[in-house]
Design an enzyme around this catalytic site. Structure first.
Site, PDB file in Angstrom:
ATOM      1  N   ASP A 180      -7.965  -5.239  -0.157  1.00  0.00           N
ATOM      2  CA  ASP A 180      -8.429  -6.111  -1.249  1.00  0.00           C
ATOM      3  C   ASP A 180      -8.072  -7.574  -1.048  1.00  0.00           C
ATOM      4  OD1 ASP A 180      -7.568  -3.303  -3.129  1.00  0.00           O
ATOM      5  OD2 ASP A 180      -9.609  -4.087  -2.940  1.00  0.00           O
TER       6      ASP A 180
ATOM      7  N   HIS B 128       0.857  -1.195   0.000  1.00  0.00           N
ATOM      8  CA  HIS B 128       0.000   0.000   0.000  1.00  0.00           C
ATOM      9  C   HIS B 128       0.889   1.240   0.000  1.00  0.00           C
ATOM     10  CE1 HIS B 128      -3.183   2.833   1.151  1.00  0.00           C
ATOM     11  NE2 HIS B 128      -4.010   1.904   0.745  1.00  0.00           N
TER      12      HIS B 128
HETATM   13  C1  SDX Z   1      -6.146   0.131  -3.029  1.00  0.00           C
HETATM   14  O1  SDX Z   1      -4.408   4.625  -2.008  1.00  0.00           O
HETATM   15  C2  SDX Z   1      -5.331   3.997  -1.439  1.00  0.00           C
HETATM   16  O2  SDX Z   1      -5.777   4.339  -0.383  1.00  0.00           O
HETATM   17  C3  SDX Z   1      -5.884   2.801  -2.210  1.00  0.00           C
HETATM   18  C4  SDX Z   1      -6.917   1.958  -1.503  1.00  0.00           C
HETATM   19  C5  SDX Z   1      -8.192   2.738  -1.255  1.00  0.00           C
HETATM   20  O3  SDX Z   1      -8.920   2.378  -0.318  1.00  0.00           O
HETATM   21  O4  SDX Z   1      -8.508   3.629  -2.078  1.00  0.00           O
HETATM   22  O5  SDX Z   1      -6.398   1.499  -0.265  1.00  0.00           O
HETATM   23  C6  SDX Z   1      -7.309   0.751  -2.342  1.00  0.00           C
HETATM   24  O6  SDX Z   1      -5.885   0.480  -4.148  1.00  0.00           O
HETATM   25  C7  SDX Z   1      -5.301  -0.865  -2.292  1.00  0.00           C
HETATM   26  C8  SDX Z   1      -4.083  -1.363  -3.147  1.00  0.00           C
HETATM   27  C9  SDX Z   1      -4.607  -2.444  -4.096  1.00  0.00           C
HETATM   28  N1  SDX Z   1      -3.549  -2.839  -5.038  1.00  0.00           N
HETATM   29  C10 SDX Z   1      -2.921  -4.018  -4.968  1.00  0.00           C
HETATM   30  O7  SDX Z   1      -3.112  -4.835  -4.080  1.00  0.00           O
HETATM   31  C11 SDX Z   1      -1.938  -4.272  -6.111  1.00  0.00           C
HETATM   32  C12 SDX Z   1      -0.640  -4.858  -5.557  1.00  0.00           C
HETATM   33  N2  SDX Z   1       0.061  -3.814  -4.769  1.00  0.00           N
HETATM   34  C13 SDX Z   1       0.925  -2.964  -5.476  1.00  0.00           C
HETATM   35  O8  SDX Z   1       1.038  -2.948  -6.819  1.00  0.00           O
HETATM   36  C14 SDX Z   1       1.537  -1.832  -4.678  1.00  0.00           C
HETATM   37  O9  SDX Z   1       1.789  -2.261  -3.400  1.00  0.00           O
HETATM   38  C15 SDX Z   1       0.734  -0.546  -4.664  1.00  0.00           C
HETATM   39  C16 SDX Z   1       0.456  -0.062  -6.040  1.00  0.00           C
HETATM   40  C17 SDX Z   1      -0.556  -0.743  -3.931  1.00  0.00           C
HETATM   41  C18 SDX Z   1       1.541   0.507  -3.918  1.00  0.00           C
HETATM   42  O10 SDX Z   1       2.754   0.554  -4.522  1.00  0.00           O
HETATM   43  P1  SDX Z   1       3.684   1.868  -4.413  1.00  0.00           P
HETATM   44  O11 SDX Z   1       3.418   2.592  -3.156  1.00  0.00           O
HETATM   45  O12 SDX Z   1       3.598   2.637  -5.680  1.00  0.00           O
HETATM   46  O13 SDX Z   1       5.094   1.234  -4.237  1.00  0.00           O
HETATM   47  P2  SDX Z   1       6.006   0.758  -5.412  1.00  0.00           P
HETATM   48  O14 SDX Z   1       5.187   0.212  -6.529  1.00  0.00           O
HETATM   49  O15 SDX Z   1       6.972   1.853  -5.695  1.00  0.00           O
HETATM   50  O16 SDX Z   1       6.736  -0.487  -4.708  1.00  0.00           O
HETATM   51  C19 SDX Z   1       7.757  -0.232  -3.729  1.00  0.00           C
HETATM   52  C20 SDX Z   1       8.545  -1.530  -3.670  1.00  0.00           C
HETATM   53  C21 SDX Z   1       9.005  -1.997  -5.065  1.00  0.00           C
HETATM   54  O17 SDX Z   1      10.170  -2.773  -4.890  1.00  0.00           O
HETATM   55  P3  SDX Z   1      11.620  -2.041  -5.144  1.00  0.00           P
HETATM   56  O18 SDX Z   1      11.670  -1.734  -6.635  1.00  0.00           O
HETATM   57  O19 SDX Z   1      11.637  -0.799  -4.270  1.00  0.00           O
HETATM   58  O20 SDX Z   1      12.632  -3.083  -4.724  1.00  0.00           O
HETATM   59  O21 SDX Z   1       7.693  -2.571  -3.158  1.00  0.00           O
HETATM   60  C22 SDX Z   1       7.527  -3.568  -4.160  1.00  0.00           C
HETATM   61  C23 SDX Z   1       7.896  -2.940  -5.476  1.00  0.00           C
HETATM   62  O22 SDX Z   1       8.320  -3.920  -6.402  1.00  0.00           O
HETATM   63  N3  SDX Z   1       6.109  -3.966  -4.120  1.00  0.00           N
HETATM   64  C24 SDX Z   1       5.682  -5.204  -4.326  1.00  0.00           C
HETATM   65  C25 SDX Z   1       4.284  -5.157  -4.143  1.00  0.00           C
HETATM   66  N4  SDX Z   1       3.924  -3.894  -3.848  1.00  0.00           N
HETATM   67  C26 SDX Z   1       5.058  -3.164  -3.837  1.00  0.00           C
HETATM   68  N5  SDX Z   1       6.328  -6.353  -4.650  1.00  0.00           N
HETATM   69  C27 SDX Z   1       5.549  -7.463  -4.785  1.00  0.00           C
HETATM   70  N6  SDX Z   1       4.203  -7.486  -4.625  1.00  0.00           N
HETATM   71  C28 SDX Z   1       3.537  -6.352  -4.298  1.00  0.00           C
HETATM   72  N7  SDX Z   1       2.197  -6.367  -4.148  1.00  0.00           N
END
Ligand code: SDX
Length: 426
Positions: free
Chosen positions: A361, A304
């Site tokens: 989710d 998140h």
């Molecule tokens: C919602 O904003 C809100 O409030 C949203 C929400 C709401 O109520 O409105 O809460 C609802 O959208 C919840 C999120 C649902 N999405 C998912 O579950 C999709 C999977 N999660 C991600 O794609 C990710 O965690 C995000 C998009 C939710 C957040 O990602 P960020 O903050 O943009 O972080 P990032 O993509 O820059 O990742 C940071 C690091 C990276 O690794 P590095 O390159 O730094 O080594 O964390 C890793 C990413 O690869 N990472 C993950 C991961 N999420 C982040 N690695 C594996 N699996 C994951 N799910």
């Protein structure tokens, strides 16, 4: 307490005012930065950038705190109704009994949809995604209700109309997609009961409204009702900043929520769990893929932008899975896989180092499956829950004297200037 930050660029110093929130959040007001220095800031994804000051929802990503208008979401999930929580978000306080009754009557009075809208639904290709249909149909509502919101009374009618009609439209979309007769809202049913009845009642098999299912839906929607400046809410605010009508702003919010990185994750989680189940439950492979930088696969329902600990909503949703499945005497193999996946992930150094925990989710899809919602409608369910939050945020932005057209800047990295060469000379 400091009242400004000092920014030094070369031999120039600039004092930038500090903003302090009710819960101690701090911001540097950079609204005069470009005029005074020629510089803009850069913050891809806006992880460090505030777009507004808001009194609606407070989140603490480190503590895992979520409050609507100051009330902890846990208390609302335990004791409130979705209708009352919607009123709280939109109006800034809990309603009196009379106000809640009047709000209920307005919702009932506005819950029918113009019959001509049925033709729109019937003409979408059968395989259309319900989120695409919902976004289009909400935009279409403006054509059926063109009255502009000139005063508070009219704005309240438009907001209540949306809350009432979008729920009905979601069920219409489902019934029409299955070629079934429409079921209309009943004044003797609550908001949640009506939704379930409109979705699942049919002449051949009357729907039995079960308290535990209604309660699960009530909690599901309360947990989704608002989440400060997430992607879709920021979209509603940005589109609304052009002074477009509320229907168009909400339609844009639905489109943003559709994305698998945002609200579409609840559908993506179930698809991921099903894939693991079909692969004989090899959740360890999913974990390895999620950690592999060369693999675009992400563990859906994990991570998140704000929560760097367990999403408080996921905690409630997880508990609700057990209670609902037990009371319905159901089991769901995907829940077993989800639990094992969570267990392994939370003990894996990569997830620990990246502060990756289950978000709202991760378990919500299991609850929706138990209720009987088709997977393709999971994000529609998220949208129906988020609707009062979008409306509240749009209203707050429209009432904000500082609010103005949103128009971010950029740093240009394209070609330097060069002259046009006519096609015959190329
Ligand atoms: C919602 O904003 C809100 O409030 C949203 C929400 C709401 O109520 O409105 O809460 C609802 O959208 C919840 C999120 C649902 N999405 C998912 O579950 C999709 C999977 N999660 C991600 O794609 C990710 O965690 C995000 C998009 C939710 C957040 O990602 P960020 O903050 O943009 O972080 P990032 O993509 O820059 O990742 C940071 C690091 C990276 O690794 P590095 O390159 O730094 O080594 O964390 C890793 C990413 O690869 N990472 C993950 C991961 N999420 C982040 N690695 C594996 N699996 C994951 N799910």
């Amino acid at each position: 307490m400091d009242t400004y930050a000092t920014l030094r660029i070369g031999d120039k110093e600039l004092q930038l005012p500090l903003i302090n929130g009710t819960e101690g959040e701090k911001a540097i007001d950079i609204s005069k930065l470009r005029a005074e220095t020629g510089y803009i800031t850069m913050d891809v994804g806006y992880g460090n950038t505030g777009s507004c000051q808001s009194a609606i929802t407070y989140m603490d990503g480190e503590e895992g705190t979520l409050r609507y208008r100051g009330i902890p979401v846990e208390q609302l999930a335990e004791q409130s109704t979705f209708k009352e929580t919607s009123y709280l978000l939109i109006n800034g306080r809990l309603p009196t009994r009379d106000e809640l009754t009047r709000f209920s009557v307005m919702l009932n009075d506005n819950s029918l949809v113009h019959t001509d809208l049925k033709v729109f639904f019937q003409n979408f290709p059968r395989e259309s995604h319900p989120m695409g249909i919902l976004s289009s149909m909400v935009n279409a509502l403006r054509s059926f209700y063109p009255s502009l919101a000139r005063n508070t009374e009219e704005i309240n009618i438009i907001m209540t109309r949306l809350l009432a009609k979008v729920r009905t439209m979601a069920t219409m979309s489902y019934k029409i997609s299955r070629g079934h007769e429409l079921v209309f809202p009943r004044p003797d049913l609550t908001y949640c009961e009506n939704f379930l009845n409109m979705m699942f009642d049919s002449p051949v098999k009357p729907y039995e409204i079960k308290k535990e299912v209604v309660d699960a839906l009530r909690v599901f929607w309360i947990l989704h009702a608002d989440h400060e400046q997430n992607c879709s809410t920021s979209t509603v605010r940005m589109v609304g900043s052009a002074r477009v009508n509320l229907y168009a702003a909400i339609s844009a919010g639905i489109a943003a929520l559709w994305g698998p990185l945002h609200g579409g994750a609840n559908q993506a989680v179930i698809e991921m769990l099903k894939e693991i189940a079909e692969g004989k439950g090899d959740y360890k492979k999913a974990i390895e893929r999620a950690k592999d930088k060369n693999d675009p696969f992400r563990l859906m329902g994990f991570g998140h932008r704000v929560y760097k600990t367990y999403d408080p909503r996921a905690r409630i949703m997880k508990k609700m899975c057990d209670e609902l499945l037990e009371s319905l005497q159901m089991s769901d193999p995907l829940l077993d896989i989800a639990r094992e996946l969570e267990e392994v992930a939370l003990n894996d150094q990569y997830f620990i180092d990246h502060n990756l925990y289950p978000n709202v989710d991760f378990y919500s899809g299991i609850v929706l499956r138990a209720i009987g919602i088709p997977t393709s409608m999971f994000t529609v369910m998220f949208a129906l829950g988020r609707l009062p939050g979008w409306i509240a945020q749009w209203k707050e932005s429209q009432d904000d004297p500082q609010w103005k057209l949103s128009r971010p800047r950029q740093i240009y990295t394209g070609h330097k200037k060069y002259d046009y060469v006519p096609i015959h000379a190329r």
